[in-house]
Design a protein around this motif. Structure first.
Motif, short mmCIF file in Angstrom:
data_model
loop_
_atom_site.label_atom_id
_atom_site.label_comp_id
_atom_site.label_asym_id
_atom_site.label_seq_id
_atom_site.Cartn_x
_atom_site.Cartn_y
_atom_site.Cartn_z
N GLU A 268 43.45 48.37 45.49
CA GLU A 268 42.10 48.50 46.10
C GLU A 268 41.76 50.00 45.79
O GLU A 268 40.61 50.20 45.76
N ARG A 269 42.59 50.91 45.86
CA ARG A 269 42.02 52.24 45.58
C ARG A 269 42.39 53.03 44.31
O ARG A 269 42.07 54.20 44.16
N THR A 270 42.69 52.19 43.27
CA THR A 270 42.87 52.55 42.05
C THR A 270 41.55 52.79 41.17
O THR A 270 41.16 51.69 41.30
N PRO A 271 41.22 53.79 40.56
CA PRO A 271 40.04 53.84 40.06
C PRO A 271 40.02 53.06 38.88
O PRO A 271 41.10 52.61 38.36
N PRO A 272 38.84 52.54 38.18
CA PRO A 272 38.78 51.84 37.07
C PRO A 272 39.64 52.10 36.05
O PRO A 272 40.27 51.24 35.31
N GLU A 273 39.40 53.50 35.53
CA GLU A 273 40.14 53.78 34.40
C GLU A 273 41.59 53.93 34.29
O GLU A 273 42.48 53.95 33.35
N SER A 274 42.20 53.75 35.74
CA SER A 274 43.69 53.86 35.78
C SER A 274 44.44 52.47 35.99
O SER A 274 45.59 52.45 36.34
N ALA B 140 34.85 43.48 41.19
CA ALA B 140 35.70 43.79 42.02
C ALA B 140 37.15 44.11 41.41
O ALA B 140 37.78 44.88 41.80
N LEU B 141 37.48 42.96 40.52
CA LEU B 141 38.70 42.94 39.98
C LEU B 141 38.85 44.36 38.95
O LEU B 141 40.13 44.75 38.93
N ALA B 142 37.76 44.49 38.36
CA ALA B 142 37.86 45.61 37.22
C ALA B 142 37.58 47.03 38.00
O ALA B 142 37.94 48.13 37.57
N GLY B 143 37.25 47.06 39.45
CA GLY B 143 37.19 48.48 40.27
C GLY B 143 35.77 48.99 40.16
O GLY B 143 35.61 49.96 40.59
N LEU B 144 34.76 48.20 39.74
CA LEU B 144 33.46 48.70 39.71
C LEU B 144 32.53 48.40 41.07
O LEU B 144 31.57 48.91 40.95
N ALA B 145 33.26 47.41 41.77
CA ALA B 145 32.50 47.36 42.93
C ALA B 145 33.64 47.17 44.02
O ALA B 145 34.58 46.49 44.03
N PRO B 146 33.54 48.39 44.81
CA PRO B 146 34.67 48.37 45.98
C PRO B 146 34.82 47.34 46.86
O PRO B 146 33.87 46.79 47.30
N LEU B 147 35.93 46.98 47.28
CA LEU B 147 36.33 46.07 48.45
C LEU B 147 35.81 46.66 49.81
O LEU B 147 36.02 47.68 49.92
N THR B 148 35.30 45.71 50.77
CA THR B 148 35.05 45.92 52.00
C THR B 148 36.24 45.44 52.86
O THR B 148 36.28 45.56 53.98
N GLY B 149 36.84 44.33 52.25
CA GLY B 149 38.03 43.92 52.88
C GLY B 149 38.95 43.20 51.91
O GLY B 149 38.47 43.23 50.83
N GLY B 150 39.84 42.68 52.47
CA GLY B 150 40.85 41.95 51.70
C GLY B 150 41.76 42.79 51.04
O GLY B 150 42.21 43.83 51.34
N HIS B 151 42.35 42.34 49.76
CA HIS B 151 43.36 43.22 49.08
C HIS B 151 43.27 42.62 47.57
O HIS B 151 42.80 41.65 47.35
#
Length: 365
Positions: free
Chosen positions: A84-90, A64-75
């Motif tokens: 939260e909406r930033t793709p992994p490569e960015s 989730a921290l890396a952006g490979l598993a999208p959050l369903t809640g939190g921040h």
């Protein structure tokens, strides 16, 4: 397979946040019957270790921290910027994977140079930066080697250099020493600790090994069933475990009960005498090495705690024998091979276990 460099890139520092704010994350992911709900905060320069049994959610949190598993809640905020909406490569995030995922067709130098090249550096600039990182890792003489020619420890350092070459603001390490043999692990652990001490941003480490966590991390976060059950410094966690998993992790016998002065009445089992004077719900802990075993009921012993037990099993534990005991109280006892032989210990053997009150430690539950 995920591109191994996809999560070792970095974006420009956010203009709306300070580079000194660190990590502020509340990771919520729902996956059917499993729910991850973990809060993580860390200041720049902090090394946080995520610990927990298999299936606890550690790797899910890292993804989730890396952006490979999208959050369903939190921040998820890093240096004040929402990711939260930033793709992994960015994301300004570097990852050292458990199996390192080095490009097999590239040299060590070009593996490390890959990140800077993705961010617009010329080939010469990227290779110059990579050479600097390899030199810092003590690998200058291996710059031209392909991954198959590297030892496990060397490959681990190349992977770390590749992650750091993009100047991440969050470094994620997924079981970074798991692929190493015991001898190499000792050396690389010390090297990794030195490199993490010099890292100016946040590092999050996932490991099953308590020694890795104790040596590498400033703070431990223990996750069970998708939730944080305890966090604190390594010394605090080791001295005040609050679940059976943590007690086993740090090698302690742990019990819960009601304290009345120096006596703790266990929720299941007998009472334990302690030196602390407490009242109400408490934990009591003591190391297996504090337990003395006798084949006959001891007389004249100064130990305040005496229990009749049966040997349930024996196993080698370092240079000692660890006996698992049942009976008046379930506990683990450590003793030398000679002592185990003299006592003729074997599964089913009847023994008496003693523990001095001064070797127990009670604290509020």
């Amino acid at each position: 397979m995920t591109d191994p460099a996809a999560t070792t890139t970095t974006a420009a520092p956010p203009s709306n946040g300070s580079r000194g704010e660190g990590l502020d994350a509340h990771l919520v992911i729902d996956r059917g019957a499993f729910r991850l709900d973990v809060t993580l905060t860390a200041a720049p320069g902090d090394v946080v270790a995520l610990l927990g049994p298999n299936g606890a959610g550690k790797t899910t949190a890292l993804r989730a921290l890396a952006g490979l598993a999208p959050l369903t809640g939190g921040h998820l905020r890093l240096d004040g910027a929402r990711l939260e909406r930033t793709p992994p490569e960015s994301r300004p995030v570097g990852v050292v994977f458990q199996d390192y995922l080095l490009f097999p067709h590239l040299s060590a130098l070009d593996n490390v140079a890959f990140g800077p090249r993705c961010h617009g550096a010329t080939k010469a600039e990227a290779r110059a930066q990579a050479a600097t990182w390899l030199d810092r890792m003590g690998l200058a003489d291996h710059a031209g080697a392909k991954p198959r020619r590297l030892s496990g420890g060397q490959a681990q350092r190349v992977a770390l250099a590749r992650a750091l070459a993009t100047h991440p603001r969050l470094l994620l390490l997924d079981e970074p020493l798991a692929a190493l043999d015991a001898r190499t692990r000792l050396e690389v652990r010390a090297q990794l600790r030195r490199h993490l001490s010099d890292f100016e941003a946040v590092a999050v480490l996932v490991t099953h090994d308590p020694l890795d966590a104790m040596v590498l991390a400033d703070r431990l976060v223990v996750v069970e069933h998708g939730r944080v059950v305890q966090e604190g410094t390594p010394s605090d966690i080791a001295r005040h475990p609050r679940t059976d998993y943590i007690a086993q992790l740090v090698g302690l016998n742990l019990y819960r009960g009601q304290a009345d002065g120096h006596t703790v009445h266990l929720d299941t089992g007998p009472a334990i005498t302690t030196t602390e004077r407490l009242s109400g719900p408490v934990f009591v802990a003591f190391p297996p090495g504090a337990v003395t075993l006798h084949r006959d009921r001891p007389t004249g012993s100064s130990a305040r705690n005496l229990w009749h037990c049966e040997v349930a099993g024996l196993e080698t534990h370092g240079d000692q024998i660890r006996a698992g005991l049942t009976g008046d109280i379930p506990l683990a006892a450590d003793l030398t091979t000679v002592a185990a032989a003299e006592l003729d210990l074997h599964p089913g053997a009847q023994v008496w276990a003693t523990v001095k009150a001064a070797q127990t430690h009670a604290y509020p539950a």
